[in-house]
Design a protein around this motif. Structure first.
Motif, short mmCIF file in Angstrom:
data_model
loop_
_atom_site.label_atom_id
_atom_site.label_comp_id
_atom_site.label_asym_id
_atom_site.label_seq_id
_atom_site.Cartn_x
_atom_site.Cartn_y
_atom_site.Cartn_z
N VAL A 1 0.84 -1.21 0.00
CA VAL A 1 0.00 0.00 0.00
C VAL A 1 0.87 1.25 0.00
N GLU A 2 2.01 1.19 0.69
CA GLU A 2 2.90 2.36 0.72
C GLU A 2 3.57 2.55 -0.65
N LEU A 3 3.92 1.45 -1.28
CA LEU A 3 4.53 1.57 -2.61
C LEU A 3 3.53 2.20 -3.58
N GLN A 4 2.26 1.82 -3.47
CA GLN A 4 1.24 2.40 -4.35
C GLN A 4 1.12 3.91 -4.11
N LEU A 5 1.21 4.31 -2.84
CA LEU A 5 1.11 5.73 -2.51
C LEU A 5 2.30 6.53 -3.05
N LYS A 6 3.47 5.88 -3.09
CA LYS A 6 4.70 6.62 -3.43
C LYS A 6 5.07 6.56 -4.91
N ALA A 7 4.58 5.58 -5.64
CA ALA A 7 5.10 5.32 -6.99
C ALA A 7 4.95 6.53 -7.93
N ASP A 8 3.79 7.20 -7.91
CA ASP A 8 3.60 8.35 -8.80
C ASP A 8 4.59 9.47 -8.48
N LEU A 9 4.80 9.68 -7.18
CA LEU A 9 5.74 10.72 -6.75
C LEU A 9 7.16 10.38 -7.19
N VAL A 10 7.50 9.11 -7.03
CA VAL A 10 8.85 8.66 -7.42
C VAL A 10 9.05 8.85 -8.92
N PHE A 11 8.05 8.49 -9.70
CA PHE A 11 8.16 8.65 -11.15
C PHE A 11 8.40 10.13 -11.51
N GLU A 12 7.65 11.02 -10.86
CA GLU A 12 7.77 12.45 -11.15
C GLU A 12 9.14 12.98 -10.74
N ILE A 13 9.66 12.52 -9.59
CA ILE A 13 11.00 12.95 -9.16
C ILE A 13 12.03 12.53 -10.21
N ASN A 14 11.95 11.29 -10.64
CA ASN A 14 12.95 10.80 -11.60
C ASN A 14 12.84 11.49 -12.96
N ARG A 15 11.61 11.90 -13.33
CA ARG A 15 11.44 12.63 -14.59
C ARG A 15 12.03 14.04 -14.47
N LEU A 16 11.68 14.71 -13.36
CA LEU A 16 12.17 16.08 -13.14
C LEU A 16 13.68 16.14 -12.99
N LYS A 17 14.23 15.10 -12.39
CA LYS A 17 15.67 15.04 -12.17
C LYS A 17 16.43 15.16 -13.50
N VAL A 18 15.93 14.46 -14.50
CA VAL A 18 16.56 14.51 -15.83
C VAL A 18 16.33 15.89 -16.44
N GLU A 19 15.07 16.37 -16.36
CA GLU A 19 14.73 17.67 -16.96
C GLU A 19 15.59 18.80 -16.39
N ARG A 20 15.91 18.73 -15.08
CA ARG A 20 16.63 19.82 -14.42
C ARG A 20 18.14 19.57 -14.32
#
Ligand code: SF4
Length: 357
Positions: free
Chosen positions: A31-50
């Motif tokens: 349940v915690e992984l489900q809560l965090k996965a979208d946030l993790v995806f966005e962090i990893n996307r932004l990390k590349v962009e920035r």
């Protein structure tokens, strides 16, 4: 190490969740992984962009530690790695003194920390004025300062050290003929280092008006600061665990008291503790250090039975969350800034330490 695909390279939120499950099943509830996965995806996307690099200290909670950092490890190792990248932004998932060390080693990069509350009881236990007073009391003694200190304290020091190389740094100073060495600020790391090298240990006076205490030759002069997490472990805790698990391998960080170190099987820095677990063959392993590290090792070594005393979570490390990490990248917050003069002076003891192998 398990052969899991890196979460950082997942191409969709669904793929991120799949890879987090693969990596963290058995350690983090789904349940915690489900809560965090979208946030993790966005962090990893932004990390590349920035063009950012994310550093994850060994004490980060597992859902963060295994999902967003480009580098993981202890504070000094992370700062050194980040200095070698061509990233514009260094986002340090760790506490303030760690982010300061990254800034000292990369003064022209933007260094961010996700929370302003990520302090440290040990680093807060000594000031630059304290170090200047000690130097007045013991004018012939070089000052060795643990990396777990703020930049202005490092700036007053001759050498830095880590928990992994404290013995090597003190041995180097003894070989240069020094008979008194000031070792700051962690009383237990200083006591354990003195005991390992057979040196006397003294604490300086409590009051400025008192005369300095002189130990037997050679002596380590310590300071009365401790890590509020590691000082909680007691020898009786180890005895109780051994009664229940007679063949457990007990692995202690040297910020634990000398009495705890004495009843442990091995002592070492976070990096060394990870290696002990990988190399030792024991039915169970008890880590006497910050609790999250046990989870992080368990995720990488599913075949090892890790015991943890999880009353001991560092409240400062706990301030760094996946949510705050995302906000840090989105809003370029909170930037670490240090006066150039402090950066220059604090760099010298770090460089001297790095020259000692
Ligand atoms: S574990 Fe101890 S030394 Fe490390 S940040 Fe927390 S209080 Fe400071």
């Amino acid at each position: 190490m398990t052969e899991t695909l890196a979460v950082q390279t997942a191409r969709t939120p669904e793929d991120t969740l799949k890879r987090m499950r693969e990596r963290l099943k058995g350690v983090v509830p789904d349940v915690e992984l489900q809560l965090k996965a979208d946030l993790v995806f966005e962090i990893n996307r932004l990390k590349v962009e920035r063009n950012a690099v994310i550093l994850g200290h060994n004490y980060m909670e597992p859902a963060l530690f295994h999902s967003v950092p480009d580098y993981t490890g202890d504070s000094l190792e992370l700062s050194r790695q980040s200095a070698e990248t061509d990233a514009d932004i260094i986002l340090f998932c760790g506490v303030q003194f760690m982010a300061e060390t990254a800034k000292i080693l990369s003064p022209h990069k933007t260094v961010l920390i996700p929370s302003l509350k990520a302090g440290c009881s040990l680093a807060a236990g000594i000031t630059a004025a304290d170090v200047r007073l000690l130097k007045k009391w013991y004018p012939d003694a070089p000052v060795v300062t643990y990396v777990n200190t703020y930049a202005d304290v490092k700036a007053e020091s001759d050498y830095c050290c880590t928990s992994g190389n404290a013995i090597a740094v003190v041995t180097h100073l003894l070989s240069e003929g020094h008979r008194q060495i000031i070792f700051l600020p962690d009383e237990y790391l200083a006591r354990n280092t003195a005991a390992e090298l057979g040196l006397d240990f003294v604490l300086p006076p409590v009051l400025r008006s008192e005369e300095p205490v002189i130990g037997k030759d050679p002596t380590i002069i310590g300071w009365r600061a401790r890590c509020e997490v590691h000082e909680k472990f007691r020898p009786e805790d180890v005895h109780h665990v051994r009664e229940q698990f007679p063949d457990v391998a007990v692995l202690a960080h040297p910020e634990c008291s000398p009495e705890v170190v004495a009843v442990s099987d091995k002592t070492g820095s976070t990096k060394q503790l990870i290696k002990f677990v990988r190399d030792l063959d024991a039915p169970q392993y008890l880590l006497l250090t910050e609790c999250s590290m046990g989870d992080n090792i368990a995720a990488e070594n599913p075949d090892k039975d890790m015991l943890r005393l999880c009353s001991f979570r560092c409240p400062y490390m706990n301030e760094i969350t996946v949510e705050d990490t995302l906000d840090a990248l989105r809003n370029t917050q909170y930037e670490v800034s240090l006066p150039p003069e402090i950066i220059e002076r604090a760099r010298t003891p770090i460089d001297r330490m790095l020259e000692i192998r």
